[in-house]
Design an enzyme around this catalytic site. Structure first.
Site, PDB file in Angstrom:
ATOM      1  N   TYR A 167      47.752  50.635  34.089  1.00  0.00           N
ATOM      2  CA  TYR A 167      48.817  49.464  33.409  1.00  0.00           C
ATOM      3  C   TYR A 167      48.507  48.138  33.931  1.00  0.00           C
ATOM      4  CZ  TYR A 167      52.997  47.459  32.390  1.00  0.00           C
ATOM      5  OH  TYR A 167      54.121  46.606  31.590  1.00  0.00           O
TER       6      TYR A 167
ATOM      7  N   SER B 193      52.744  40.810  32.271  1.00  0.00           N
ATOM      8  CA  SER B 193      53.484  41.355  33.525  1.00  0.00           C
ATOM      9  C   SER B 193      53.088  40.787  34.834  1.00  0.00           C
ATOM     10  CB  SER B 193      53.288  43.087  33.530  1.00  0.00           C
ATOM     11  OG  SER B 193      53.931  43.419  34.563  1.00  0.00           O
TER      12      SER B 193
HETATM   13  P1  NDP Z   1      60.687  49.405  25.735  1.00  0.00           P
HETATM   14  O1  NDP Z   1      60.118  50.887  26.210  1.00  0.00           O
HETATM   15  O2  NDP Z   1      62.012  49.274  25.555  1.00  0.00           O
HETATM   16  O3  NDP Z   1      59.758  49.086  24.541  1.00  0.00           O
HETATM   17  C1  NDP Z   1      58.775  49.253  24.281  1.00  0.00           C
HETATM   18  C2  NDP Z   1      58.194  49.034  22.813  1.00  0.00           C
HETATM   19  O4  NDP Z   1      57.040  48.970  22.656  1.00  0.00           O
HETATM   20  C3  NDP Z   1      59.294  49.826  21.893  1.00  0.00           C
HETATM   21  O5  NDP Z   1      59.695  49.135  20.760  1.00  0.00           O
HETATM   22  C4  NDP Z   1      57.969  50.875  21.353  1.00  0.00           C
HETATM   23  O6  NDP Z   1      58.399  51.370  20.109  1.00  0.00           O
HETATM   24  C5  NDP Z   1      56.660  49.823  21.273  1.00  0.00           C
HETATM   25  N1  NDP Z   1      55.541  50.656  21.256  1.00  0.00           N
HETATM   26  C6  NDP Z   1      55.221  51.407  22.258  1.00  0.00           C
HETATM   27  N2  NDP Z   1      54.103  52.146  22.067  1.00  0.00           N
HETATM   28  C7  NDP Z   1      53.737  51.551  20.510  1.00  0.00           C
HETATM   29  C8  NDP Z   1      52.902  52.088  19.616  1.00  0.00           C
HETATM   30  N3  NDP Z   1      51.926  52.858  19.934  1.00  0.00           N
HETATM   31  N4  NDP Z   1      52.955  51.570  18.498  1.00  0.00           N
HETATM   32  C9  NDP Z   1      53.946  50.701  18.187  1.00  0.00           C
HETATM   33  N5  NDP Z   1      55.003  50.496  18.905  1.00  0.00           N
HETATM   34  C10 NDP Z   1      54.858  50.801  20.338  1.00  0.00           C
HETATM   35  O7  NDP Z   1      60.085  48.505  27.048  1.00  0.00           O
HETATM   36  P2  NDP Z   1      59.890  46.945  27.225  1.00  0.00           P
HETATM   37  O8  NDP Z   1      60.903  46.145  26.283  1.00  0.00           O
HETATM   38  O9  NDP Z   1      60.455  46.609  28.536  1.00  0.00           O
HETATM   39  O10 NDP Z   1      58.580  46.726  27.023  1.00  0.00           O
HETATM   40  C11 NDP Z   1      58.054  45.533  26.096  1.00  0.00           C
HETATM   41  C12 NDP Z   1      56.730  44.970  26.850  1.00  0.00           C
HETATM   42  O11 NDP Z   1      56.865  44.324  28.004  1.00  0.00           O
HETATM   43  C13 NDP Z   1      55.625  46.038  27.123  1.00  0.00           C
HETATM   44  O12 NDP Z   1      54.400  45.672  26.722  1.00  0.00           O
HETATM   45  C14 NDP Z   1      55.577  46.228  28.324  1.00  0.00           C
HETATM   46  O13 NDP Z   1      54.667  46.645  29.288  1.00  0.00           O
HETATM   47  C15 NDP Z   1      56.168  44.830  29.117  1.00  0.00           C
HETATM   48  N6  NDP Z   1      56.800  44.559  30.176  1.00  0.00           N
HETATM   49  C16 NDP Z   1      57.921  45.182  30.815  1.00  0.00           C
HETATM   50  C17 NDP Z   1      58.580  45.166  31.852  1.00  0.00           C
HETATM   51  C18 NDP Z   1      59.871  45.750  32.267  1.00  0.00           C
HETATM   52  O14 NDP Z   1      59.883  45.888  33.577  1.00  0.00           O
HETATM   53  N7  NDP Z   1      60.310  46.453  31.302  1.00  0.00           N
HETATM   54  C19 NDP Z   1      57.912  43.942  32.936  1.00  0.00           C
HETATM   55  C20 NDP Z   1      56.964  43.435  32.254  1.00  0.00           C
HETATM   56  C21 NDP Z   1      56.267  43.566  31.233  1.00  0.00           C
HETATM   57  P3  NDP Z   1      58.231  52.730  19.450  1.00  0.00           P
HETATM   58  O15 NDP Z   1      58.540  53.795  20.593  1.00  0.00           O
HETATM   59  O16 NDP Z   1      59.399  52.656  18.459  1.00  0.00           O
HETATM   60  O17 NDP Z   1      56.808  52.775  18.823  1.00  0.00           O
HETATM   61  C1  8X3 Z   2      56.440  45.925  34.211  1.00  0.00           C
HETATM   62  C2  8X3 Z   2      56.645  45.547  35.631  1.00  0.00           C
HETATM   63  O1  8X3 Z   2      56.282  45.950  38.270  1.00  0.00           O
HETATM   64  O2  8X3 Z   2      56.667  47.648  36.817  1.00  0.00           O
HETATM   65  O3  8X3 Z   2      55.265  45.435  33.686  1.00  0.00           O
HETATM   66  O4  8X3 Z   2      54.668  46.870  36.620  1.00  0.00           O
HETATM   67  S1  8X3 Z   2      56.020  46.699  36.814  1.00  0.00           S
END
Ligand code: NDP
Ligand code: 8X3
Length: 253
Positions: free
Chosen positions: A150, A137
């Site tokens: 985080y 991220s």
């Molecule tokens: P979502 O919340 O839409 O997706 C997160 C996914 O992670 C879900 O499929 C969830 O599945 C899974 N997950 C969370 N905890 C667990 C667990 N304990 N076991 C198994 N699966 C888990 O968020 P994003 O798609 O945005 O996030 C995906 C990744 O991208 C993350 O690592 C996030 O930190 C990162 N990210 C996101 C950004 C943003 O602005 N959205 C920017 C930068 C990075 P379920 O709940 O079904 O288990």
């Molecule tokens: C998700 C982006 O800026 O909310 O990783 O941390 S931010």
């Protein structure tokens, strides 16, 4: 030969979009997360069990991870690509008011879970001369108030990715740390315990990145010629940029 991608966190956001993008390009996918109903619906949409294998497990449960890997059908046992995407942020408050259990959950999922699945699948990825895309991220590079643990977990993911590259030299395996900024998924709903107003306010008018944009980027990274490695790739919406440093000033009498 059909390539296989193992995508964690595929029940929503980046993971689901990446499964769709790779299948569109002819890949098979192993889709994992905790929400079985979401994964079943996605697998159906993608073309059923010949194309998408569902593996339901919690990233914090290494025994369940082992069982899921042992249960991979023959056509899904070769892993050409690992997308380490499952993860979350919890809380937006300052460190001094955070819940330790939420900090632990982020560490257990974003760091320990990612490390465990990588360790377990690495021999297969090496065998396939494959590619690992770790979802870090901008939080790894740019601290912000309320980011505390985080930010720390995503900095770990970035350094782990780079150090993995050192160890994998000569194997042909590629490793990328993808570092997205503001992207509208369920991320902020999860972070705020379901506060839709907070989530909508964050994204409204900002033209954030979409999950499809990230899927396209991951597809590009994994589709590059085998001699090219994207080390780190930071990506933001045009609307997002940096602010000046915060300066605390003592109240003046
Ligand atoms: P979502 O919340 O839409 O997706 C997160 C996914 O992670 C879900 O499929 C969830 O599945 C899974 N997950 C969370 N905890 C667990 C667990 N304990 N076991 C198994 N699966 C888990 O968020 P994003 O798609 O945005 O996030 C995906 C990744 O991208 C993350 O690592 C996030 O930190 C990162 N990210 C996101 C950004 C943003 O602005 N959205 C920017 C930068 C990075 P379920 O709940 O079904 O288990
Ligand atoms: C998700 C982006 O800026 O909310 O990783 O941390 S931010």
């Amino acid at each position: 030969m059909t390539k296989v991608a193992f995508i964690t966190g595929a029940s929503s956001g980046f993971g689901a979009a990446t499964a769709r993008r790779l299948v569109k390009d002819g890949w098979k996918v192993v889709i994992t997360a905790r929400r079985a109903d979401r994964l079943a619906a996605l697998a159906e949409e993608l073309g059923g069990p010949d194309v998408a294998h569902v593996a339901v497990f919690d990233m914090r449960d290494t025994a369940a991870m082992d069982a899921a890997i042992a249960a991979l059908p023959p056509a899904f046992q070769r892993i050409d690509c690992l997308v380490n995407n499952a993860g979350l942020a919890l809380g937006v408050g300052p460190a001094q008011s955070c819940d330790l259990a939420e900090w632990q959950q982020m560490i257990d999922t974003n760091i320990s879970g990612l490390v465990a699945i990588t360790h377990k699948l690495l021999p297969r990825v090496i065998e396939a001369k494959g590619v690992i895309v770790n979802i870090s991220s901008i939080a790894a590079n740019w601290p912000y108030p309320g980011g505390n643990v985080y930010c720390g977990t995503k900095a770990f993911v970035q350094q782990f990715s780079l150090a993995l590259r050192c160890d994998l030299a000569g194997t042909g395996v590629r490793v990328a740390s993808l570092e997205p900024g503001m992207c509208e998924t369920e991320f902020t709903l999860v972070r705020t315990g379901g506060n839709k107003q907070f989530s909508d306010n964050l994204y409204t008018g900002a033209e954030p990145i979409s999950a499809g944009d990230i899927a396209e980027t991951i597809w590009w990274i994994v589709s590059l010629p085998a001699h090219l490695n994207i080390n780190t790739l930071e990506i933001m919406p045009v609307s997002q940029s940096w602010s000046p440093f915060a300066v605390y000033r003592k109240p003046q009498a």
